[in-house]
Design a protein around this motif. Structure first.
Motif, short mmCIF file in Angstrom:
data_model
loop_
_atom_site.label_atom_id
_atom_site.label_comp_id
_atom_site.label_asym_id
_atom_site.label_seq_id
_atom_site.Cartn_x
_atom_site.Cartn_y
_atom_site.Cartn_z
N MET A 68 0.84 -1.18 -0.07
CA MET A 68 -0.13 -0.04 0.05
C MET A 68 0.92 1.18 -0.09
O MET A 68 0.43 2.20 -0.72
N MET A 69 1.93 1.01 0.76
CA MET A 69 2.93 2.57 0.87
C MET A 69 3.55 2.63 -0.57
O MET A 69 3.58 3.95 -0.81
N ASP A 70 3.98 1.57 -1.34
CA ASP A 70 4.40 2.10 -2.72
C ASP A 70 3.28 2.67 -3.50
O ASP A 70 3.71 3.57 -4.28
N THR A 71 2.19 2.52 -3.48
CA THR A 71 0.96 3.03 -4.08
C THR A 71 1.01 4.55 -3.62
O THR A 71 0.54 5.37 -4.63
N THR A 72 1.04 4.65 -2.45
CA THR A 72 0.90 5.92 -1.99
C THR A 72 1.84 6.92 -2.67
O THR A 72 1.74 8.05 -2.76
N HIS A 73 3.22 6.31 -2.43
CA HIS A 73 4.28 7.00 -2.97
C HIS A 73 4.12 7.25 -4.54
O HIS A 73 4.44 8.36 -4.99
N LEU A 74 3.64 6.30 -5.27
CA LEU A 74 3.47 6.59 -6.58
C LEU A 74 2.11 7.78 -6.81
O LEU A 74 2.45 8.60 -7.72
N SER A 88 -3.54 6.13 -10.03
CA SER A 88 -2.82 5.94 -8.90
C SER A 88 -3.70 6.12 -7.63
O SER A 88 -3.67 5.44 -6.84
N GLY A 89 -4.41 7.04 -7.61
CA GLY A 89 -5.59 7.49 -6.75
C GLY A 89 -6.52 6.37 -6.76
O GLY A 89 -7.00 6.09 -5.62
N GLY A 90 -6.97 5.90 -7.75
CA GLY A 90 -7.86 4.87 -7.85
C GLY A 90 -7.41 3.41 -7.08
O GLY A 90 -8.25 2.87 -6.55
N MET A 91 -6.29 3.09 -7.36
CA MET A 91 -5.72 2.18 -6.57
C MET A 91 -5.41 2.27 -5.17
O MET A 91 -5.28 1.25 -4.24
N LEU A 92 -5.53 3.42 -4.46
CA LEU A 92 -5.46 3.73 -2.98
C LEU A 92 -6.70 3.48 -2.58
O LEU A 92 -6.75 3.30 -1.12
#
Length: 116
Positions: free
Chosen positions: A1-7, A50-54
């Motif tokens: 989850m943190m990698d997606t947040t950074h992306l 990328s927001g949708g993935m979060l």
């Protein structure tokens, strides 16, 4: 989850930088502004994806998602109205207000950094 947040953070930071670069190129009448506008639009799509993935709990993040879409829409409207040499004052105001609100939401929700 943190990698997606950074992306996601990386894409919106680059997107904002591209927005301001494209805006200044449009204001200056640079012939390459149209190309930069297309690259900026690509980053708008990357921000959205990328927001949708979060999204883990749609109910909690629905408001942030809607306001985030408004931020992107107002950025696009500023660029299009600038290219057409039309007034952008209202769009700038709406962009800044929605950006501040989405930043507040992003930092105060569970996946955000505890600032507020």
């Amino acid at each position: 989850m943190m990698d997606t947040t950074h992306l996601h953070i990386t894409t919106w930071v680059i997107g904002l930088i591209l927005f301001f670069v494209t805006y200044s190129m449009l204001k200056g009448g640079n012939p390459k502004a149209k190309m930069m506008h297309m690259i900026t639009r690509l980053f708008f799509i990357l921000i959205f994806l990328s927001g949708g993935m979060l999204i883990s709990d749609f109910g909690v993040y629905a408001t942030k998602m809607i306001v985030g879409l408004l931020v992107i829409a107002f950025m696009e409207m500023v660029l299009v109205r600038t290219a057409k040499r039309k007034s952008t004052g209202v769009m700038w105001t709406l962009f800044i207000l929605s950006l501040l609100f989405v930043l507040y939401l992003g930092f105060s929700l569970p996946l955000g950094i505890t600032i507020f």
